[in-house]
Design a protein around this motif. Structure first.
Motif, PDB file in Angstrom:
ATOM      1  N   ASP A  61     -20.453  97.962  19.060  1.00  0.00           N
ATOM      2  CA  ASP A  61     -20.182  99.113  19.922  1.00  0.00           C
ATOM      3  C   ASP A  61     -20.196 100.408  19.123  1.00  0.00           C
ATOM      4  N   LEU A  62     -19.678 100.356  17.895  1.00  0.00           N
ATOM      5  CA  LEU A  62     -19.716 101.546  17.031  1.00  0.00           C
ATOM      6  C   LEU A  62     -21.154 101.931  16.714  1.00  0.00           C
ATOM      7  N   GLY A  63     -22.005 100.919  16.481  1.00  0.00           N
ATOM      8  CA  GLY A  63     -23.403 101.200  16.197  1.00  0.00           C
ATOM      9  C   GLY A  63     -24.114 101.833  17.371  1.00  0.00           C
ATOM     10  N   VAL A  64     -23.820 101.357  18.581  1.00  0.00           N
ATOM     11  CA  VAL A  64     -24.437 101.929  19.774  1.00  0.00           C
ATOM     12  C   VAL A  64     -24.006 103.372  19.959  1.00  0.00           C
ATOM     13  N   ARG A  65     -22.721 103.638  19.754  1.00  0.00           N
ATOM     14  CA  ARG A  65     -22.238 105.012  19.916  1.00  0.00           C
ATOM     15  C   ARG A  65     -22.859 105.944  18.879  1.00  0.00           C
ATOM     16  N   ARG A  66     -23.097 105.413  17.693  1.00  0.00           N
ATOM     17  CA  ARG A  66     -23.595 106.265  16.607  1.00  0.00           C
ATOM     18  C   ARG A  66     -25.116 106.429  16.644  1.00  0.00           C
ATOM     19  N   PHE A  67     -25.836 105.314  16.850  1.00  0.00           N
ATOM     20  CA  PHE A  67     -27.289 105.351  16.715  1.00  0.00           C
ATOM     21  C   PHE A  67     -28.042 105.195  18.035  1.00  0.00           C
ATOM     22  N   GLY A  68     -27.364 104.782  19.089  1.00  0.00           N
ATOM     23  CA  GLY A  68     -28.036 104.542  20.354  1.00  0.00           C
ATOM     24  C   GLY A  68     -28.481 103.098  20.486  1.00  0.00           C
ATOM     25  N   ALA A  69     -28.661 102.661  21.727  1.00  0.00           N
ATOM     26  CA  ALA A  69     -28.978 101.260  21.997  1.00  0.00           C
ATOM     27  C   ALA A  69     -30.360 100.866  21.492  1.00  0.00           C
ATOM     28  N   VAL A  70     -31.331 101.775  21.533  1.00  0.00           N
ATOM     29  CA  VAL A  70     -32.695 101.440  21.113  1.00  0.00           C
ATOM     30  C   VAL A  70     -32.717 101.009  19.653  1.00  0.00           C
ATOM     31  N   ALA A  71     -32.091 101.790  18.787  1.00  0.00           N
ATOM     32  CA  ALA A  71     -32.091 101.461  17.364  1.00  0.00           C
ATOM     33  C   ALA A  71     -31.353 100.153  17.097  1.00  0.00           C
ATOM     34  N   VAL A  72     -30.254  99.930  17.801  1.00  0.00           N
ATOM     35  CA  VAL A  72     -29.477  98.708  17.598  1.00  0.00           C
ATOM     36  C   VAL A  72     -30.273  97.487  18.038  1.00  0.00           C
ATOM     37  N   VAL A  73     -30.937  97.567  19.179  1.00  0.00           N
ATOM     38  CA  VAL A  73     -31.719  96.435  19.677  1.00  0.00           C
ATOM     39  C   VAL A  73     -32.915  96.164  18.766  1.00  0.00           C
ATOM     40  N   ARG A  74     -33.585  97.201  18.307  1.00  0.00           N
ATOM     41  CA  ARG A  74     -34.721  97.003  17.393  1.00  0.00           C
ATOM     42  C   ARG A  74     -34.277  96.359  16.084  1.00  0.00           C
ATOM     43  N   GLY A  75     -33.193  96.846  15.510  1.00  0.00           N
ATOM     44  CA  GLY A  75     -32.695  96.268  14.268  1.00  0.00           C
ATOM     45  C   GLY A  75     -32.296  94.817  14.444  1.00  0.00           C
ATOM     46  N   GLY A  76     -31.630  94.512  15.547  1.00  0.00           N
ATOM     47  CA  GLY A  76     -31.243  93.130  15.808  1.00  0.00           C
ATOM     48  C   GLY A  76     -32.439  92.219  15.965  1.00  0.00           C
ATOM     49  N   SER A  77     -33.478  92.689  16.623  1.00  0.00           N
ATOM     50  CA  SER A  77     -34.677  91.871  16.823  1.00  0.00           C
ATOM     51  C   SER A  77     -35.353  91.533  15.501  1.00  0.00           C
ATOM     52  N   LEU A  78     -35.469  92.515  14.617  1.00  0.00           N
ATOM     53  CA  LEU A  78     -36.093  92.273  13.316  1.00  0.00           C
ATOM     54  C   LEU A  78     -35.278  91.287  12.481  1.00  0.00           C
ATOM     55  N   LEU A  79     -33.961  91.434  12.499  1.00  0.00           N
ATOM     56  CA  LEU A  79     -33.114  90.546  11.713  1.00  0.00           C
ATOM     57  C   LEU A  79     -33.164  89.112  12.253  1.00  0.00           C
ATOM     58  N   ALA A  80     -33.168  88.968  13.574  1.00  0.00           N
ATOM     59  CA  ALA A  80     -33.234  87.632  14.168  1.00  0.00           C
ATOM     60  C   ALA A  80     -34.553  86.941  13.852  1.00  0.00           C
ATOM     61  N   ALA A  81     -35.651  87.688  13.934  1.00  0.00           N
ATOM     62  CA  ALA A  81     -36.956  87.103  13.599  1.00  0.00           C
ATOM     63  C   ALA A  81     -36.980  86.632  12.150  1.00  0.00           C
ATOM     64  N   GLY A  82     -36.386  87.412  11.247  1.00  0.00           N
ATOM     65  CA  GLY A  82     -36.302  86.993   9.859  1.00  0.00           C
ATOM     66  C   GLY A  82     -35.481  85.725   9.696  1.00  0.00           C
ATOM     67  N   GLY A  83     -34.418  85.590  10.490  1.00  0.00           N
ATOM     68  CA  GLY A  83     -33.603  84.384  10.440  1.00  0.00           C
ATOM     69  C   GLY A  83     -34.376  83.142  10.838  1.00  0.00           C
ATOM     70  N   PHE A  84     -35.176  83.236  11.892  1.00  0.00           N
ATOM     71  CA  PHE A  84     -35.993  82.087  12.306  1.00  0.00           C
ATOM     72  C   PHE A  84     -37.006  81.726  11.227  1.00  0.00           C
ATOM     73  N   ALA A  85     -37.565  82.736  10.561  1.00  0.00           N
ATOM     74  CA  ALA A  85     -38.521  82.460   9.485  1.00  0.00           C
ATOM     75  C   ALA A  85     -37.859  81.693   8.348  1.00  0.00           C
TER      76      ALA A  85
END
Length: 405
Positions: free
Chosen positions: A268-292
């Motif tokens: 929630d702090l990240g969303v307030r600071r950076f916005g939902a778009v940046a948080v969702v993009r960062g999460g997607s990249l990290l999750a894809a790396g985890g599957f790899a």
């Protein structure tokens, strides 16, 4: 609605999310034990795993209709006990038809439970005027940690499923019923609830537009394909592919839930600071790396590191998707959440059988690349989270009358 009323409503809803996390973790982390108790073959197991999300989708559709007459809090008050009793039924049965009936009730009740919980969460976030949705899902993660830990203890001490489930239900069922007394729907700063709000992007009166909702539906599906891969296959993957023990096989889901909890507690702090778009993009990249990492892991401990990355990455996507749907259709948020919630189960329905089929026909390592690609596709749709009303906190926060938590 007083500040105290909102605080009580927020706490009681957090408890409900936590109880659901315990129940679901106890079910999915003991899948090998359920398979053994009922003599379910590897070929039949995906059928059982698929039946639960299908019925849950039906429960979510029914909830959309029911909340037109009965408020979401009423649906939640009665669906949560049904989930717990169905879990107990899974542990108590002996014949295959026993577990089929229990899982059927579990699926229908979970659909109603998930939809109504997130309806109330979106409503309360509107009242607070800032991002709090990740906090509710953090409570779910905390419950998942507790449930996975109890499942590990059950496997460690060789407890029966009934012996594992009965004490939990005895404690959580009355707690959930007592907590349900304080369920509440929040009003916005203008004093209006979802049913009172005028037109939003969906059209006059807030009518739903599937074209506008579709990007969020796809993101929800992709996220839950990834989540269902961890929930339904992590134990089997660690044991059969990476050579871990039966006890160690219960740990990946626990690790996943711990990192999910940490990510959501800070999200929630990240969303307030950076916005939902940046948080969702960062999460997607990290999750894809985890599957790899999971796909190429040489052993169990490297695989655990991959599941750790997955938890941090996937944890932010689903809560923000529900929140975005509620903001996109402010005059019809309950219906938007209920329809979006269906794609939660579409993801589970596709993810579990897909990974199982690819694992049997090809390899489970190769199967892990499919959710990796789909999670990456979330980057294409991340802009759906980006309208200014979708950002809370900092310079993006909407004025609100009181800070209640």
């Amino acid at each position: 609605m007083t500040d105290a009323g909102l605080q009580h409503g927020r706490a009681s809803l957090g408890l409900s999310f936590g109880v659901q996390g315990v129940a679901f973790a106890l079910l999915v982390t003991r899948i090998p034990a359920i398979q053994d108790q009922y003599g379910i073959s590897d070929g039949l197991l995906p059928v059982f795993l698929a039946a639960v999300p299908i019925l849950a989708g039906a429960g979510s559709v029914a909830t959309e209709k029911v909340v037109a007459r009965v408020r979401p809090g009423v649906v939640l008050r009665w669906s949560q006990p049904l989930v717990l009793l169905a879990l107990l039924g899974v542990g108590a049965g002996r014949e295959v038809w026993h577990v089929a009936v229990a899982l059927g009730v579990f699926g229908l009740a979970v659909g109603a439970l998930d939809a109504s919980m997130n309806m109330l969460g979106v409503s309360l976030q509107r009242a607070y005027g800032r991002s709090i949705m990740l906090g509710f899902h953090a409570a779910y993660s905390l419950g998942g940690i507790a449930g996975a830990s109890l499942a590990w203890a059950g496997a460690r001490w060789d407890l029966s499923l009934l012996g594992s489930y009965l004490p939990v239900v005895v404690v959580l069922l009355p707690a959930a019923l007592v907590g349900s007394r304080w369920y509440t729907e929040g009003k916005g700063p203008d004093g209006k609830g979802p049913e009172d709000v005028g037109a939003g992007p969906g059209g006059a009166g807030g009518a739903l537009s599937f074209r506008l909702l579709l990007p969020l539906c796809l993101v929800m599906s992709f996220a839950y394909i990834g989540d269902s891969t961890v929930s339904n296959w992590s134990a089997k993957y660690l044991q059969d592919v990476l050579g871990g023990s039966e006890q160690l096989a219960t740990v990946p889901y626990n690790v996943y839930m711990v990192t999910t909890l940490l990510g959501r507690a800070l999200g929630d702090l990240g969303v307030r600071r950076f916005g939902a778009v940046a948080v969702v993009r960062g999460g997607s990249l990290l999750a894809a790396g985890g599957f790899a990492v999971v796909a190429v892991a040489p052993g169990a401990w490297v695989g655990m590191f991959g599941f750790t990355m997955l938890g941090f990455g996937l944890c932010v996507i689903v809560p923000q998707t529900f929140a975005a749907a509620g903001r996109m259709f402010p005059g019809n948020s309950d219906a938007a959440v209920a329809r979006l919630n269906i794609f939660n189960y579409v993801g589970f329905l596709v993810g579990s059988p897909l990974v199982g089929a690819l694992g049997d026909a090809w390899s489970y390592r190769g199967a892990m690349l499919v959710p990796m690609v789909l999670v990456l596709a979330t980057l294409v749709y991340a802009r759906a989270f980006g309208p200014e009303p979708a950002r809370y906190g900092g310079g993006h926060e909407r004025p609100h009358t009181a800070d209640v938590g």
